[in-house]
Design an enzyme around this catalytic site. Structure first.
Site, short mmCIF file in Angstrom:
data_model
loop_
_atom_site.label_atom_id
_atom_site.label_comp_id
_atom_site.label_asym_id
_atom_site.label_seq_id
_atom_site.Cartn_x
_atom_site.Cartn_y
_atom_site.Cartn_z
N SER A 64 -43.89 50.29 13.63
CA SER A 64 -43.96 48.98 14.28
C SER A 64 -45.32 48.31 14.21
O SER A 64 -45.44 47.14 14.59
CB SER A 64 -43.54 49.10 15.75
OG SER A 64 -42.15 49.22 15.80
N LYS A 67 -45.41 45.13 12.43
CA LYS A 67 -44.98 43.88 13.08
C LYS A 67 -46.14 42.89 13.27
O LYS A 67 -45.93 41.69 13.33
CB LYS A 67 -44.30 44.19 14.42
CG LYS A 67 -42.98 44.96 14.27
CD LYS A 67 -42.46 45.44 15.61
CE LYS A 67 -41.16 46.25 15.46
NZ LYS A 67 -40.74 46.87 16.73
N TYR A 191 -36.98 44.47 7.08
CA TYR A 191 -37.52 45.15 8.27
C TYR A 191 -37.72 46.64 8.03
O TYR A 191 -38.79 47.20 8.32
CB TYR A 191 -36.60 44.89 9.47
CG TYR A 191 -37.02 45.66 10.69
CD1 TYR A 191 -38.12 45.25 11.45
CD2 TYR A 191 -36.34 46.80 11.09
CE1 TYR A 191 -38.52 45.98 12.55
CE2 TYR A 191 -36.74 47.53 12.19
CZ TYR A 191 -37.83 47.11 12.92
OH TYR A 191 -38.24 47.84 14.02
N TYR A 243 -44.50 47.85 24.14
CA TYR A 243 -43.17 47.78 24.77
C TYR A 243 -43.31 47.81 26.29
O TYR A 243 -44.18 47.16 26.84
CB TYR A 243 -42.28 48.91 24.23
CG TYR A 243 -42.27 48.97 22.73
CD1 TYR A 243 -41.85 47.86 22.01
CD2 TYR A 243 -42.70 50.07 22.04
CE1 TYR A 243 -41.85 47.88 20.62
CE2 TYR A 243 -42.70 50.10 20.65
CZ TYR A 243 -42.27 49.01 19.95
OH TYR A 243 -42.27 49.02 18.60
N VAL A 261 -43.79 54.19 16.16
CA VAL A 261 -43.22 55.51 16.46
C VAL A 261 -43.69 56.61 15.49
O VAL A 261 -43.42 57.78 15.73
CB VAL A 261 -41.68 55.55 16.53
CG1 VAL A 261 -41.15 54.87 17.74
CG2 VAL A 261 -41.04 55.04 15.27
#
Ligand code: GLU
Length: 310
Positions: A64, A67, A191, A243, A261
């Site tokens: 991530s 991103k 993605y 998050y 992760v």
């Protein structure tokens, strides 16, 4: 040896000795095979000094953290129009949550939860084939890091494709609200491949420099994004980058940061440093356990928290 060099070395030495390292992610099979004893740290200062410790040159799956770069790419393509399709608020939910999407009519809370990142991937796909969109992102990251050796781990990409049922559900669900423009499998392909980019801590800290330099590639270098955009990306990293543990990360570390992760974290001390840390074991919120602790030690010792010293 400078104080910072000694600090980076001491933090890595402390982390090497800790037994409780969290749990590696298992839902993406290749990540489950990574040895939790790894720890790497790289600090690139505003003056350009590079401090490395531990496994800072060992590549890992950035997941991530991609991103951040994909968001930068999407803002470059569509600018402020992006915010009609994705919000800018912390979600308070897990990275792959689907419940909020129903209440909020398919508009994800922010670009860093998976749903938001899928919308960003959909924006980056417009006018391209998936292979071109991911190629553009990879070239952008290589340019930022000044390193052409950065590549996609195809095994990780395939594993995500084969097991990413929740992401597949998120993309299809948003498609039903009209917030995914392409065939969901094409957007998902972009993605999954961006998540499968492999980088080491040095490459990642180098790629993050534009966020510490107010949007410049390096001091006196080319402008990557306007200063205001760099500031806003940092704001999103601070509020949404971890998050539903973003509040705890701000409390403990106090820096804009984005986790993945794979156990990596990119953290930015604006005007001071770009930092990458990697330790594959995750805490209960899916963020690197020792990576977070190492950044807490670093921020405590340097006074780099954006909230002030002490
Ligand atoms: N590829 C992962 C997923 O979509 C990214 C999650 C993360 O790094 O937090 O599930």
């Amino acid at each position: 040896m400078t104080n910072l060099a000694r600090l980076v070395r001491d933090i890595a030495a402390e982390m090497a000795g800790l037994a409780d390292r969290g749990e590696v992610a298992t839902y993406i099979p290749p990540l489950a095979a990574v040895d939790p004893r790894h720890f790497g740290l790289c600090v690139v200062t505003v003056e350009g000094a590079i401090h490395l410790a531990g496994d800072a040159l060992e590549p890992f799956s950035i997941q991530s953290i991609s991103k951040v770069f994909a968001l930068t790419q999407a803002l470059g393509k569509v600018g402020e129009a992006l915010w009609s399709r994705v919000g800018r608020e912390p979600s308070g939910s897990a990275f792959n949550s689907i419940v909020q999407l129903e209440r909020e009519q398919g508009i994800p809370r922010n670009p860093f939860i998976n749903a938001g990142a899928l919308v960003v991937a959909d924006v980056n796909l417009a006018g391209h084939e998936p292979r071109m969109a991911i190629g553009d992102l990879l070239r952008f990251i290589r340019y930022l890091a000044e390193d052409d050796g950065i590549a996609i781990d195809e095994m990780v990409a395939r594993a995500e494709q084969a097991t990413g049922f929740r992401n597949i559900a998120l993309a299809n669900y948003m498609k039903s609200f009209g917030n995914i423009e392409h065939a969901p499998e094409r957007t998902l392909g972009v993605y999954f491949h961006q998540c499968a980019i492999a980088m080491n801590c040095r490459q990642l800290a180098m790629a993050g420099r534009f966020l510490m330099h107010g949007g410049l590639h390096s001091p006196g270098g080319a402008r990557v994004v306007p200063a205001r955009r760099a500031r806003r990306i940092n704001a999103l990293m601070l509020t949404c980058g971890h998050y539903d543990a973003s509040g705890d990360f701000a409390f403990r570390v106090g820096l804009p940061g984005k986790s993945g992760v794979g156990g990596g974290i990119l953290a930015i001390a604006p005007g001071k440093a770009s930092i990458a840390v990697w330790s594959p074991g995750l805490n209960a919120n899916g963020n690197s356990q020792l990576g977070t602790l190492a950044l807490e030690r670093l921020a405590d010792a340097t006074g780099w928290s954006v909230f002030g010293v002490g």
